[in-house]
Every structure is written in C-alpha cells, then in structure tokens.
Design a protein around this motif. Structure first.
Motif, PDB file in Angstrom:
ATOM      1  N   THR A 148       4.628  -1.523   3.550  1.00  0.00           N
ATOM      2  CA  THR A 148       3.267  -1.062   3.765  1.00  0.00           C
ATOM      3  C   THR A 148       3.100  -0.397   5.118  1.00  0.00           C
ATOM      4  O   THR A 148       3.726  -0.762   6.092  1.00  0.00           O
ATOM      5  CB  THR A 148       2.256  -2.213   3.652  1.00  0.00           C
ATOM      6  OG1 THR A 148       2.516  -3.151   4.671  1.00  0.00           O
ATOM      7  CG2 THR A 148       2.306  -2.867   2.304  1.00  0.00           C
ATOM      8  N   SER A 158       0.227  -0.528   6.518  1.00  0.00           N
ATOM      9  CA  SER A 158      -0.710  -1.444   7.147  1.00  0.00           C
ATOM     10  C   SER A 158      -0.626  -2.784   6.416  1.00  0.00           C
ATOM     11  O   SER A 158      -1.335  -3.010   5.445  1.00  0.00           O
ATOM     12  CB  SER A 158      -2.117  -0.865   7.071  1.00  0.00           C
ATOM     13  OG  SER A 158      -3.010  -1.647   7.801  1.00  0.00           O
ATOM     14  N   VAL A 190       0.840  -1.187   0.000  1.00  0.00           N
ATOM     15  CA  VAL A 190       0.000   0.000   0.000  1.00  0.00           C
ATOM     16  C   VAL A 190       0.875   1.236   0.000  1.00  0.00           C
ATOM     17  O   VAL A 190       1.943   1.260   0.591  1.00  0.00           O
ATOM     18  CB  VAL A 190      -0.946  -0.021   1.217  1.00  0.00           C
ATOM     19  CG1 VAL A 190      -1.817   1.209   1.240  1.00  0.00           C
ATOM     20  CG2 VAL A 190      -1.809  -1.271   1.190  1.00  0.00           C
ATOM     21  N   MET A 235      -3.640  -4.729   5.093  1.00  0.00           N
ATOM     22  CA  MET A 235      -4.594  -4.040   4.227  1.00  0.00           C
ATOM     23  C   MET A 235      -4.155  -4.135   2.768  1.00  0.00           C
ATOM     24  O   MET A 235      -3.061  -3.739   2.416  1.00  0.00           O
ATOM     25  CB  MET A 235      -4.709  -2.564   4.640  1.00  0.00           C
ATOM     26  CG  MET A 235      -5.882  -1.856   4.008  1.00  0.00           C
ATOM     27  SD  MET A 235      -6.036  -0.103   4.450  1.00  0.00           S
ATOM     28  CE  MET A 235      -6.051  -0.149   6.227  1.00  0.00           C
ATOM     29  N   LEU A 277      -6.764   9.271   3.120  1.00  0.00           N
ATOM     30  CA  LEU A 277      -5.772   8.203   3.250  1.00  0.00           C
ATOM     31  C   LEU A 277      -5.185   8.170   4.658  1.00  0.00           C
ATOM     32  O   LEU A 277      -4.999   7.095   5.236  1.00  0.00           O
ATOM     33  CB  LEU A 277      -4.648   8.389   2.223  1.00  0.00           C
ATOM     34  CG  LEU A 277      -5.015   8.098   0.780  1.00  0.00           C
ATOM     35  CD1 LEU A 277      -3.892   8.531  -0.140  1.00  0.00           C
ATOM     36  CD2 LEU A 277      -5.329   6.628   0.591  1.00  0.00           C
ATOM     37  N   ALA A 327      -7.684  -0.592   1.135  1.00  0.00           N
ATOM     38  CA  ALA A 327      -7.263   0.775   1.453  1.00  0.00           C
ATOM     39  C   ALA A 327      -8.043   1.780   0.608  1.00  0.00           C
ATOM     40  O   ALA A 327      -8.501   2.799   1.120  1.00  0.00           O
ATOM     41  CB  ALA A 327      -5.764   0.939   1.212  1.00  0.00           C
ATOM     42  N   ALA A 352      -7.634   6.522   6.809  1.00  0.00           N
ATOM     43  CA  ALA A 352      -7.709   5.090   6.516  1.00  0.00           C
ATOM     44  C   ALA A 352      -6.532   4.331   7.115  1.00  0.00           C
ATOM     45  O   ALA A 352      -6.680   3.237   7.651  1.00  0.00           O
ATOM     46  CB  ALA A 352      -7.765   4.863   5.006  1.00  0.00           C
ATOM     47  N   TYR A 353      -5.328   4.922   7.014  1.00  0.00           N
ATOM     48  CA  TYR A 353      -4.124   4.277   7.535  1.00  0.00           C
ATOM     49  C   TYR A 353      -3.875   4.561   9.012  1.00  0.00           C
ATOM     50  O   TYR A 353      -2.940   4.033   9.597  1.00  0.00           O
ATOM     51  CB  TYR A 353      -2.893   4.734   6.749  1.00  0.00           C
ATOM     52  CG  TYR A 353      -2.856   4.259   5.320  1.00  0.00           C
ATOM     53  CD1 TYR A 353      -2.948   2.917   5.000  1.00  0.00           C
ATOM     54  CD2 TYR A 353      -2.701   5.165   4.283  1.00  0.00           C
ATOM     55  CE1 TYR A 353      -2.895   2.488   3.697  1.00  0.00           C
ATOM     56  CE2 TYR A 353      -2.637   4.748   2.968  1.00  0.00           C
ATOM     57  CZ  TYR A 353      -2.733   3.411   2.682  1.00  0.00           C
ATOM     58  OH  TYR A 353      -2.671   2.995   1.383  1.00  0.00           O
TER      59      TYR A 353
END
Length: 69
Positions: free
Chosen positions: A17, A19, A5, A22, A56, A27, A59-60
């Motif tokens: 990444t 995450s 990601v 994910m 983003l 993502a 999300a992260y």
C-alpha cells in the motif's frame, strides 16, 4: 482486515500500500471515487481517467507520475 490500496510498489508491481493506514473505502472516499471502481483499478480490470488519477494522487499525497510507472 485491511485491503491493500491501489498503486502499490510500481517498480515491482508487488501489492504494497501507498498508505498502509488507509483502507480502500477511506481512499475511495478521500479521492471521491466509487469503491467498486477503485477495486477494479487495483485488480487491473479497468483504468481510471486522468481526472480520477489526479484525485487519487491528491488522496495518497503522491506525485501523479507515480501512477504511470
């Protein structure tokens, strides 16, 4: 196979990444962005807007500043 990601280790630009569990699809869904756009950002072909960066970051679960290093 999982695809790394975007916004990896920003200090070395290694593809790591934020995450690991994910996927790119997850993502993109969580950040409410298109998978094609997210992949383009990962590859540095395009740049997200500030609003997209904020989604983003949410999300992260990372501070927005991580994406500007």
């Amino acid at each position: 196979m999982r695809t790394p990601v975007w916004a990896a280790d920003v200090m070395t630009r290694d593809v790591v990444t934020l995450s690991p569990e994910m996927t790119v699809e997850a993502a993109a869904d969580k950040a409410d962005v298109d998978v094609v756009d997210l992949r383009a950002w990962e590859a540095s072909h395009e740049q997200p807007s500030i609003a997209q960066l904020r989604r983003l970051a949410d999300a992260y679960k990372r501070p927005l500043v991580v994406f500007s290093l």
